[in-house]
Structures are given as C-alpha cells and as structure tokens.
Design a protein around this motif. Structure first.
Motif, PDB file in Angstrom:
ATOM      1  N   ARG A  33       0.827  -1.205   0.000  1.00 26.63           N
ATOM      2  CA  ARG A  33       0.000   0.000   0.000  1.00 26.63           C
ATOM      3  C   ARG A  33       0.863   1.256   0.000  1.00 26.63           C
ATOM      4  NH1 ARG A  33      -2.814  -0.179   4.964  1.00 26.63           N
ATOM      5  NH2 ARG A  33      -1.090   1.020   5.809  1.00 26.63           N
ATOM      6  N   GLU A  34       1.897   1.273   0.829  1.00 23.00           N
ATOM      7  CA  GLU A  34       2.778   2.431   0.941  1.00 23.00           C
ATOM      8  C   GLU A  34       3.529   2.698  -0.361  1.00 23.00           C
ATOM      9  OE1 GLU A  34       4.796   5.625   2.853  1.00 23.00           O
ATOM     10  OE2 GLU A  34       2.999   4.491   3.398  1.00 23.00           O
ATOM     11  N   SER A  35       3.777   1.645  -1.145  1.00 18.42           N
ATOM     12  CA  SER A  35       4.532   1.802  -2.394  1.00 18.42           C
ATOM     13  C   SER A  35       3.761   2.558  -3.462  1.00 18.42           C
ATOM     14  CB  SER A  35       4.909   0.423  -2.947  1.00 18.42           C
ATOM     15  OG  SER A  35       3.781  -0.231  -3.521  1.00 18.42           O
ATOM     16  N   GLY A  36       2.419   2.598  -3.334  1.00 20.07           N
ATOM     17  CA  GLY A  36       1.590   3.225  -4.360  1.00 20.07           C
ATOM     18  C   GLY A  36       1.302   2.314  -5.542  1.00 20.07           C
ATOM     19  N   LEU A  37       1.554   1.022  -5.397  1.00 15.84           N
ATOM     20  CA  LEU A  37       1.390   0.084  -6.508  1.00 15.84           C
ATOM     21  C   LEU A  37      -0.071  -0.055  -6.915  1.00 15.84           C
ATOM     22  CD1 LEU A  37       2.604  -2.052  -8.418  1.00 15.84           C
ATOM     23  CD2 LEU A  37       2.348  -3.725  -6.563  1.00 15.84           C
ATOM     24  N   VAL A  38      -0.302   0.079  -8.208  1.00 20.99           N
ATOM     25  CA  VAL A  38      -1.620  -0.167  -8.803  1.00 20.99           C
ATOM     26  C   VAL A  38      -1.448  -1.164  -9.936  1.00 20.99           C
ATOM     27  CG1 VAL A  38      -2.449   2.149  -8.227  1.00 20.99           C
ATOM     28  CG2 VAL A  38      -1.412   1.733 -10.470  1.00 20.99           C
ATOM     29  N   GLY A  39      -2.569  -1.671 -10.432  1.00 20.64           N
ATOM     30  CA  GLY A  39      -2.509  -2.594 -11.559  1.00 20.64           C
ATOM     31  C   GLY A  39      -1.879  -1.933 -12.764  1.00 20.64           C
ATOM     32  N   MET A  40      -0.738  -2.439 -13.205  1.00 21.78           N
ATOM     33  CA  MET A  40       0.036  -1.778 -14.258  1.00 21.78           C
ATOM     34  C   MET A  40      -0.292  -2.307 -15.644  1.00 21.78           C
ATOM     35  SD  MET A  40       3.655  -1.291 -12.231  1.00 21.78           S
ATOM     36  CE  MET A  40       4.004   0.429 -12.634  1.00 21.78           C
ATOM     37  N   GLY A  42      -3.191  -1.753 -16.952  1.00 22.39           N
ATOM     38  CA  GLY A  42      -4.121  -0.804 -17.551  1.00 22.39           C
ATOM     39  C   GLY A  42      -5.267  -0.397 -16.655  1.00 22.39           C
ATOM     40  N   ALA A  43      -5.682  -1.280 -15.720  1.00 23.71           N
ATOM     41  CA  ALA A  43      -6.846  -0.976 -14.894  1.00 23.71           C
ATOM     42  C   ALA A  43      -6.533   0.054 -13.827  1.00 23.71           C
ATOM     43  CB  ALA A  43      -7.375  -2.252 -14.247  1.00 23.71           C
ATOM     44  N   GLY A  44      -5.348  -0.022 -13.224  1.00 24.23           N
ATOM     45  CA  GLY A  44      -4.942   0.969 -12.240  1.00 24.23           C
ATOM     46  C   GLY A  44      -5.587   0.816 -10.877  1.00 24.23           C
ATOM     47  N   PHE A  45      -6.160  -0.360 -10.575  1.00 22.84           N
ATOM     48  CA  PHE A  45      -6.788  -0.577  -9.276  1.00 22.84           C
ATOM     49  C   PHE A  45      -5.693  -0.825  -8.239  1.00 22.84           C
ATOM     50  CE2 PHE A  45      -9.122  -3.151  -6.096  1.00 22.84           C
ATOM     51  CZ  PHE A  45     -10.194  -2.294  -5.874  1.00 22.84           C
ATOM     52  N   PRO A  46      -5.774  -0.194  -7.058  1.00 22.07           N
ATOM     53  CA  PRO A  46      -4.731  -0.382  -6.040  1.00 22.07           C
ATOM     54  C   PRO A  46      -4.516  -1.860  -5.723  1.00 22.07           C
ATOM     55  CG  PRO A  46      -6.170   1.436  -5.435  1.00 22.07           C
ATOM     56  CD  PRO A  46      -6.800   0.773  -6.627  1.00 22.07           C
ATOM     57  N   THR A  47      -3.262  -2.301  -5.805  1.00 22.68           N
ATOM     58  CA  THR A  47      -2.958  -3.722  -5.649  1.00 22.68           C
ATOM     59  C   THR A  47      -3.235  -4.221  -4.237  1.00 22.68           C
ATOM     60  OG1 THR A  47      -1.305  -3.546  -7.397  1.00 22.68           O
ATOM     61  CG2 THR A  47      -1.155  -5.461  -5.947  1.00 22.68           C
ATOM     62  N   TRP A  48      -2.997  -3.374  -3.244  1.00 20.80           N
ATOM     63  CA  TRP A  48      -3.249  -3.823  -1.870  1.00 20.80           C
ATOM     64  C   TRP A  48      -4.735  -4.089  -1.660  1.00 20.80           C
ATOM     65  CZ3 TRP A  48      -6.300  -1.507   1.854  1.00 20.80           C
ATOM     66  CH2 TRP A  48      -6.724  -0.194   1.611  1.00 20.80           C
ATOM     67  N   LYS A  49      -5.590  -3.312  -2.333  1.00 20.69           N
ATOM     68  CA  LYS A  49      -7.027  -3.552  -2.233  1.00 20.69           C
ATOM     69  C   LYS A  49      -7.408  -4.847  -2.945  1.00 20.69           C
ATOM     70  CE  LYS A  49      -8.834   1.156  -1.673  1.00 20.69           C
ATOM     71  NZ  LYS A  49      -9.767   2.160  -2.232  1.00 20.69           N
ATOM     72  N   LYS A  50      -6.813  -5.083  -4.114  1.00 21.92           N
ATOM     73  CA  LYS A  50      -7.115  -6.324  -4.843  1.00 21.92           C
ATOM     74  C   LYS A  50      -6.762  -7.539  -3.996  1.00 21.92           C
ATOM     75  CE  LYS A  50      -6.837  -7.056  -9.326  1.00 21.92           C
ATOM     76  NZ  LYS A  50      -6.404  -7.343 -10.727  1.00 21.92           N
ATOM     77  N   GLU A 179       3.924  -7.290 -14.773  1.00 25.36           N
ATOM     78  CA  GLU A 179       4.730  -6.185 -14.241  1.00 25.36           C
ATOM     79  C   GLU A 179       4.276  -5.808 -12.839  1.00 25.36           C
ATOM     80  OE1 GLU A 179       6.303  -1.644 -15.043  1.00 25.36           O
ATOM     81  OE2 GLU A 179       4.881  -2.510 -16.462  1.00 25.36           O
ATOM     82  N   THR A 180       2.987  -5.878 -12.578  1.00 26.40           N
ATOM     83  CA  THR A 180       2.492  -5.596 -11.231  1.00 26.40           C
ATOM     84  C   THR A 180       3.109  -6.555 -10.220  1.00 26.40           C
ATOM     85  OG1 THR A 180       0.391  -4.908 -12.237  1.00 26.40           O
ATOM     86  CG2 THR A 180       0.410  -5.242  -9.857  1.00 26.40           C
ATOM     87  N   LEU A 181       3.259  -7.827 -10.600  1.00 26.75           N
ATOM     88  CA  LEU A 181       3.861  -8.813  -9.704  1.00 26.75           C
ATOM     89  C   LEU A 181       5.345  -8.528  -9.474  1.00 26.75           C
ATOM     90  CD1 LEU A 181       2.060 -11.947 -11.130  1.00 26.75           C
ATOM     91  CD2 LEU A 181       1.821 -11.068  -8.798  1.00 26.75           C
ATOM     92  N   LEU A 182       6.024  -8.060 -10.511  1.00 31.35           N
ATOM     93  CA  LEU A 182       7.425  -7.650 -10.343  1.00 31.35           C
ATOM     94  C   LEU A 182       7.529  -6.519  -9.328  1.00 31.35           C
ATOM     95  CD1 LEU A 182      10.458  -7.529 -11.277  1.00 31.35           C
ATOM     96  CD2 LEU A 182       9.681  -5.857 -12.969  1.00 31.35           C
ATOM     97  N   ARG A 183       6.681  -5.494  -9.499  1.00 34.35           N
ATOM     98  CA  ARG A 183       6.719  -4.339  -8.585  1.00 34.35           C
ATOM     99  C   ARG A 183       6.252  -4.737  -7.186  1.00 34.35           C
ATOM    100  NH1 ARG A 183       9.969  -1.340 -11.840  1.00 34.35           N
ATOM    101  NH2 ARG A 183       9.078  -1.237 -13.942  1.00 34.35           N
ATOM    102  N   THR A 264       0.015   3.293 -15.554  1.00 31.26           N
ATOM    103  CA  THR A 264      -0.738   2.321 -16.356  1.00 31.26           C
ATOM    104  C   THR A 264      -0.392   2.385 -17.841  1.00 31.26           C
ATOM    105  OG1 THR A 264      -2.597   3.864 -16.596  1.00 31.26           O
ATOM    106  CG2 THR A 264      -2.672   2.341 -14.733  1.00 31.26           C
ATOM    107  N   SER A 265       0.595   3.190 -18.209  1.00 36.42           N
ATOM    108  CA  SER A 265       0.999   3.266 -19.621  1.00 36.42           C
ATOM    109  C   SER A 265       1.605   1.942 -20.050  1.00 36.42           C
ATOM    110  CB  SER A 265       2.021   4.391 -19.826  1.00 36.42           C
ATOM    111  OG  SER A 265       1.481   5.652 -19.483  1.00 36.42           O
ATOM    112  N   GLY A 266       1.192   1.453 -21.219  1.00 34.04           N
ATOM    113  CA  GLY A 266       1.733   0.195 -21.704  1.00 34.04           C
ATOM    114  C   GLY A 266       2.641   0.367 -22.892  1.00 34.04           C
ATOM    115  N   GLY A 267       2.194   1.144 -23.850  1.00 32.85           N
ATOM    116  CA  GLY A 267       2.995   1.311 -25.056  1.00 32.85           C
ATOM    117  C   GLY A 267       2.830   2.689 -25.640  1.00 32.85           C
TER     118      GLY A 267
END
Length: 400
Positions: A33-40, A42-50, A179-183, A264-267
């Motif tokens: 949560r502190e890292s600011g990680l979201v789904g990278m 494209g969706a951008g949903f906070p990963t800690w919430k997911k 990429e989200t899993l890497l981060r 969430t930028s991909g290309g």
C-alpha cells in the motif's frame, strides 16, 4: 516465436528517478500500500485492495498473455526477471491464502517460457535466490485476441466463465499483471516505492537505429516523463503526419507527445495517416476493441461519411456505461450487423474486433462487395505486422 524486440534500460537514457524506500517495519500488505502500486496492465486498481478483496481465493493467476499486438514489455520482464515475478506470485498467494499459482502465457513466447521453467526448477531444487512456491504452474494460451482479458484468462485456464458484471473472485481467482507482480516483489522484499514503468515503443521508430520488425522495450521509465522526452532520448523522429497511441493497437487511446508516462501506460505506438476511403462507411462496435468514439474518429480521418453504427451481440453495457463482452473472444457472428450496415448504404465497414469477430466479418462483408478496415490497421502497418483479417481457428484451449 517471440516478436523481435530490444530491451533498453531507461537509466541509460535519463537520470535515475529519485528513490523512496518503504520502512522495513511495515507488514507486507502495508508495504504494498505504501509503495503506491496499482494494476500496471491498464486498470490501475490499487494492488493492496485487490489482495485484500481476494482473501479466500483459491488461485493467483499471473497475466502474462501480452494480449495486444506490438507490445512486448511483459514477456521481456518474464524472460529477464522470472525469479522476482515468481516471488511476487508467491507473496500474492500468501496474502490471499490461495493454494495455487498459475502463469498464463501464450505458447509462442518460448524464450520467456524457458526462463520461467528454469526458475521454477531452481525453486524446486532449493537453489533459487528467491522465495518461490515450487508448486506454481504454467498454463498455455492461444495466440489470439483478447487472450489477456481477465475473464478470458479465467475461462481458458480454469474453465469458468464469469458474468460481465462479475470479477474473477467469483471463480475463486485473482488475476494480476506480470509487471504488477514484479513491482509487488520490489515493494514487499526490496522496499522500493513505485516510481517507474516499463513500456514498449513500436511502430514507425525511424531514427532509433532499429527496423520496423523491432519493438523497443524500455525498463523503468520515470513516471511523469513526457512522451516527447522518451522519443527524443531514443532518437525517434516523428513525421509530420505522425499519430501517437498510448497503449496497444486495440484498446489504446490517441495522445500527443506532450502527454506523460503514467503507472498504467503500456505502449507508445507511432503510425502515419489512415488510408483514405470515400465510403459511405459503417462501424461495428465490439466490447473487446476500439471504442465507438475512436471508431468514429477513424472514419473522419479516412475522409469518409458515417452511415451507421451497429454493436456486436456480445456487447453488454454496464451501469457505468462501459461495454463488456459476454464471452471474450468467442464471437456470436456478425452477419446481421454487416447486413444492417449494407442496408444503410455502407460500401465499407470499420471494425475493432477480436480475432473471432474479425473472422466472421471477413466471411460476409467481402462477399457483399464491402471493403473492410480494422481500427488497428495504421499501427499494424507501421509496426510491420500483418493486418488483422484472420481466419485462424479460435477454439478454446484450457490445458496447462
């Protein structure tokens, strides 16, 4: 086979993004949560919430489909950093209580598959430098679009089709982009906050020193960097008629060089002008492809008049107005839509369809003397790829 791509570390192009470390005292979920990680993806949903909402799920599925044409940064990371990604899956499994982890990847990505298998083998032998659950499995996906849609992944990997208004947890699954899993690993283990993004630059990359059969994969581009700065650093010269797309050729949106890289930028895909068509032109809107607004804009760019709009029968409109496909990638047939447009006077048809829907349009429209265009055409031409007019077999493969 993998598309030919070249990996470039953004640190060789730009000053390193300022590092922000996460306190070691925080629990894993708090670090995420502190890292600011979201789904990278494209969706951008906070990963800690997911992960919080996914507690009690049976399986974590790593989305490594690299669904959109031309994009390569996810499979590139899987090839170069399989240990960190497998660690991210393991951490997600522990946070949710899932007993199983699966990497969903297209069979054509052979080099990435080899890297993952080697990392899993090392984990099984106890020789890995990372904490990896040795029971993580691989599920092979077909090379079709939209293989990376999370509901399509759940269907093809687990054999369960969740409804358009439902999420994968309905099938006991949590789907997370590679990429989200890497981060996630970087946040939880290395205590790094998220301030960079992997992207693919493709299409007309004149000046970069690489041909159109190459996608340029950039690791760790600072979030907030202007697209213009990225292209300048790569030596890419934009033509006067150049158009820029952020994301993939199917679902991306047009941007300018002044837009910035986000989480969430991909290309960044570069193309020239649309091929002209005097029309009249009709469009068929598919929930798996370009939006109605983008299709209408392409009609204008082609210098054509719009004579009608039809929707794929599988398109389901959510309360928020967004379209979702009832069964992603499995087409109910487009004959009625094509005939309706022909009746309205259409001499050509523009689609943004998945592989299967494109097949069904091609089986009908040319026989009626109608020209067929796809929303991805300009970007696929610029990237040296075949246009999407496929007759490939599209049966579902659920085998691992």
């Amino acid at each position: 086979m993998d598309r030919n791509y070249h990996v470039i570390a953004a640190s060789s192009l730009f000053d390193a993004a300022p590092a922000r470390m996460i306190p070691d005292s925080l629990a894993v979920l708090d670090r995420i949560r502190e890292s600011g990680l979201v789904g990278m993806g494209g969706a951008g949903f906070p990963t800690w919430k997911k992960l919080s909402f996914g507690k009690g799920s049976d399986v974590i599925i790593a989305n490594a489909a690299e669904c959109e044409p031309l994009l390569e940064h996810n499979v590139a990371r899987l090839r170069s950093n399989p240990g960190e990604i497998l660690s991210g899956i393991t951490l997600a499994m522990r946070q949710t209580g899932a007993s199983k982890g699966i990497i969903a990847i297209k069979a054509k990505h052979t080099e990435s598959l080899d890297a993952v298998r080697a990392a899993l083998s090392a984990a099984g032998e106890g020789s890995s430098a990372f904490d990896i659950d040795p029971g993580i499995e691989i599920a092979l996906l077909q090379d079709r679009y939209p293989a990376g849609d999370e509901r399509a992944i759940v269907r093809d990997v687990l054999g369960t089709l969740v409804e358009p208004n439902e999420i994968p947890s309905k099938a006991g699954a949590v789907v997370i982009n590679v990429e989200t899993l890497l981060r996630l690993h970087q946040a939880a283990v290395e205590r790094k906050a998220v301030n960079t993004k992997d992207i693919t630059v493709a299409g007309d990359i004149t000046g970069s020193g690489f041909g159109n059969d190459v996608s340029l994969v950039l690791y760790d581009v600072p979030i907030g960097k202007r697209v213009a700065d990225v292209l300048d650093a790569l030596g890419i010269r934009l033509a006067d008629d150049a158009r820029l797309l952020m994301g993939g050729p199917y679902m991306g949106g047009e941007i300018t060089a002044e837009d910035c890289i986000t989480a969430t930028s991909g290309g960044v895909i570069i193309a020239g002008s649309e091929i002209q068509d005097e029309g009249p032109m009709g469009i068929i809107v598919c929930a798996c492809g370009a939006s109605e607004e983008r299709l209408k804009a392409i009609v204008q760019e082609k210098g054509s008049s719009l004579c009608g709009v039809e929707f794929c029968k599988n398109a389901f409109r959510l309360p928020n107005g967004r379209l979702k496909c009832r069964n992603p990638g499995i087409c109910p047939g487009q004959t009625q839509a094509v005939l309706a447009l022909r009746k309205k006077g259409a001499q050509s048809v523009l689609i943004g369809h998945c592989t299967d829907c494109s097949n069904t349009v091609m089986q009908v429209a040319p026989k009626l003397g109608m020209r067929v265009h796809h929303a991805t055409d300009a970007y696929m031409r610029a990237g040296g790829e075949h246009l999407i007019r496929s007759f490939r077999k599209t049966t579902v493969n659920t085998q691992a």
